[in-house]
Scaffold this active site. Structure first.
Site, PDB file in Angstrom:
ATOM      1  N   GLY A 159     -24.491  -8.874  34.291  1.00 34.04           N
ATOM      2  CA  GLY A 159     -25.846  -8.363  34.073  1.00 34.04           C
ATOM      3  C   GLY A 159     -26.202  -8.454  32.600  1.00 34.04           C
ATOM      4  O   GLY A 159     -25.577  -9.176  31.818  1.00 34.04           O
ATOM      5  N   ARG A 160     -27.213  -7.655  32.240  1.00 34.80           N
ATOM      6  CA  ARG A 160     -27.696  -7.714  30.864  1.00 34.80           C
ATOM      7  C   ARG A 160     -26.623  -7.279  29.876  1.00 34.80           C
ATOM      8  O   ARG A 160     -26.434  -7.898  28.824  1.00 34.80           O
ATOM      9  CB  ARG A 160     -28.906  -6.803  30.703  1.00 34.80           C
ATOM     10  N   ALA A 240     -18.853   0.974  32.122  1.00 36.52           N
ATOM     11  CA  ALA A 240     -19.784   0.955  33.263  1.00 36.52           C
ATOM     12  C   ALA A 240     -19.794   2.313  33.972  1.00 36.52           C
ATOM     13  O   ALA A 240     -20.598   3.190  33.625  1.00 36.52           O
ATOM     14  CB  ALA A 240     -19.400  -0.178  34.203  1.00 36.52           C
ATOM     15  N   ARG A 241     -18.893   2.487  34.919  1.00 28.48           N
ATOM     16  CA  ARG A 241     -18.768   3.766  35.629  1.00 28.48           C
ATOM     17  C   ARG A 241     -17.290   4.019  35.904  1.00 28.48           C
ATOM     18  O   ARG A 241     -16.558   3.094  36.295  1.00 28.48           O
ATOM     19  CB  ARG A 241     -19.525   3.734  36.957  1.00 28.48           C
ATOM     20  N   GLU A 270     -16.575  13.239  35.371  1.00 26.04           N
ATOM     21  CA  GLU A 270     -16.966  13.611  34.002  1.00 26.04           C
ATOM     22  C   GLU A 270     -17.600  14.992  34.005  1.00 26.04           C
ATOM     23  O   GLU A 270     -18.270  15.346  34.983  1.00 26.04           O
ATOM     24  CB  GLU A 270     -17.951  12.578  33.455  1.00 26.04           C
ATOM     25  N   HIS A 289     -18.697   9.084  27.343  1.00 25.69           N
ATOM     26  CA  HIS A 289     -19.881   8.451  27.947  1.00 25.69           C
ATOM     27  C   HIS A 289     -21.027   8.333  26.932  1.00 25.69           C
ATOM     28  O   HIS A 289     -22.115   8.881  27.143  1.00 25.69           O
ATOM     29  CB  HIS A 289     -20.327   9.227  29.188  1.00 25.69           C
ATOM     30  N   ILE A 290     -20.743   7.586  25.868  1.00 22.85           N
ATOM     31  CA  ILE A 290     -21.725   7.466  24.781  1.00 22.85           C
ATOM     32  C   ILE A 290     -22.259   6.039  24.638  1.00 22.85           C
ATOM     33  O   ILE A 290     -22.808   5.684  23.593  1.00 22.85           O
ATOM     34  CB  ILE A 290     -21.127   7.930  23.419  1.00 22.85           C
TER      35      ILE A 290
HETATM   36  C1  DGY Z   1     -26.666   4.441  32.126  1.00 27.85           C
HETATM   37  O1  DGY Z   1     -27.791   4.256  31.619  1.00 27.85           O
HETATM   38  O2  DGY Z   1     -26.413   4.125  33.283  1.00 27.85           O
HETATM   39  C2  DGY Z   1     -25.608   5.008  31.238  1.00 27.85           C
HETATM   40  O3  DGY Z   1     -24.443   5.287  31.833  1.00 27.85           O
HETATM   41  C3  DGY Z   1     -26.136   6.110  30.358  1.00 27.85           C
HETATM   42  O4  DGY Z   1     -26.731   5.385  29.340  1.00 27.85           O
END
Ligand code: DGY
Length: 344
Positions: A159-160, A240-241, A270, A289-290
């Protein structure tokens, strides 16, 4: 009596430009805290009369929320990821969903690179060594890491953000690989990256960076089997996640030294606390998660979410819809809900 101004519920105080934008057009009901998420019962009460909802990734927007919000027409999520939202349920109810892509791409790619460099060159471990008073005289193998320059970078998810991570690799003379559900010719043309099947990418990469969305198909896609395919010199990065990774298997893999090191911005559940096993590993760099956390980018995200919300409620073209095509296929989308001219 219906009000001319649409009622919206906002689940956290947002940067001022976004709050102002909402207040100009809507009757805003706000969970007026900066840090603490809205408790579920208050959230359910808060959406009762809302036509629009501006949510964060801390809120689960599911069938229960939809049932509690009979007037809801749009959910504007202030994140590019929307795994916190049951999009299928929203679509079935005729509720539009929007997200905030593009505005956070470069900021998140910067963070991926910060983690790659920190894990490869043992930056956090080095600081801890000094703080512990354990820095002895210079010696040839003291705190040796692995090279980034000229190495092979493999990005999972084209993706982007994946594209922006790869683009930066050109400045480091890296060999660039990517894996994606489908080959991505535009990304190949923009970055020179070459497609690899997933397992080949894991075997060939010095740096494996995950930027894929969390879906039922990607949940748990990286576990013991995948880590065993990586090089024992590899650095693994996830921006990502968390649930893409089977975390206990990552802990075991890092203890065994394959991959050699990891840099993580996201976690299975989290927030994590100081007792989390990943924090006890010297070869793991963890941040909270920054990925998108610069003031400029968070302000842009909040503003884009607000713009989407207002556009949906005033019949103007949406900037970044998620389920417009699906709604249209069901005959639920109003004609004005078209993607705006500015495709960010
Ligand atoms: C998102 O935008 O999905 C991030 O995890 C938070 O910026």
């Amino acid at each position: 009596m219906s009000s001319a101004r649409p009622t919206v519920y906002v689940t956290r105080r947002l940067p001022e430009p976004a709050m102002r934008l909402l207040a100009e057009t809507c009757l805003v009901s706000l969970w007026d805290e900066v840090e603490r998420p809205v408790p579920r019962d208050k959230f359910l009460r808060g959406v009762a009369s809302a036509e629009g909802l501006l949510s964060l990734l801390t809120e689960r927007v599911d069938a229960e929320v939809l049932a509690a919000a009979p007037r809801l027409r749009v959910v504007a999520n202030m994140a590019v990821g929307y795994d916190n939202i049951d999009v299928a349920a929203c679509t079935a109810r005729g509720v539009l969903v929007t997200n905030t892509p593009d505005v956070l791409t470069e900021t998140t790619a910067d963070l991926a690179w910060a983690l790659m460099l920190a894990a490869a060159r043992r930056i956090v471990e080095g600081q801890r060594m000094i703080e512990a008073g354990a820095w002895g005289p210079w010696h040839p193998l003291q705190m040796v890491g692995v090279d980034v320059y000229g190495a092979t970078l493999g990005v999972v998810g084209a993706g982007r953000i994946g594209g922006a991570v790869l683009r930066r690799g050109r400045g480091f003379a890296m060999r660039l690989l990517y894996h994606n559900r489908h080959p991505a010719p535009a990304l190949e043309a923009a970055t020179g990256a070459v497609y690899r099947p997933f397992e080949d990418l894991l075997r060939e990469s010095d740096f494996v960076v995950v930027t894929a969305p969390l879906t039922p198909a990607t949940r748990g896609m990286l576990g013991a089997r995948e880590f065993a395919l990586m090089r024992d010199t590899a650095v693994f990065v996830n921006v990502a996640r968390g649930p893409l990774v089977r975390e206990d298997e990552l802990v075991a893999a890092l203890r065994a030294g394959r991959p050699r090191a990891a840099g993580l911005d996201v976690f299975e559940r989290e927030p994590i606390g100081p007792e989390h096993p990943l924090l006890s590993l010297p070869n793991c760099v963890c941040v909270p998660h920054i990925g998108s956390a610069t003031l400029t980018t968070r302000t842009r995200m909040a503003t884009l979410a607000a713009e989407n919300l207002v556009a949906a409620l005033t019949g103007r073209p949406l900037l970044t819809p998620v389920n417009l095509t699906e709604l249209a296929a069901l005959g639920r989308g109003a004609p004005s809900w078209e993607r705006g001219a500015t495709d960010r």
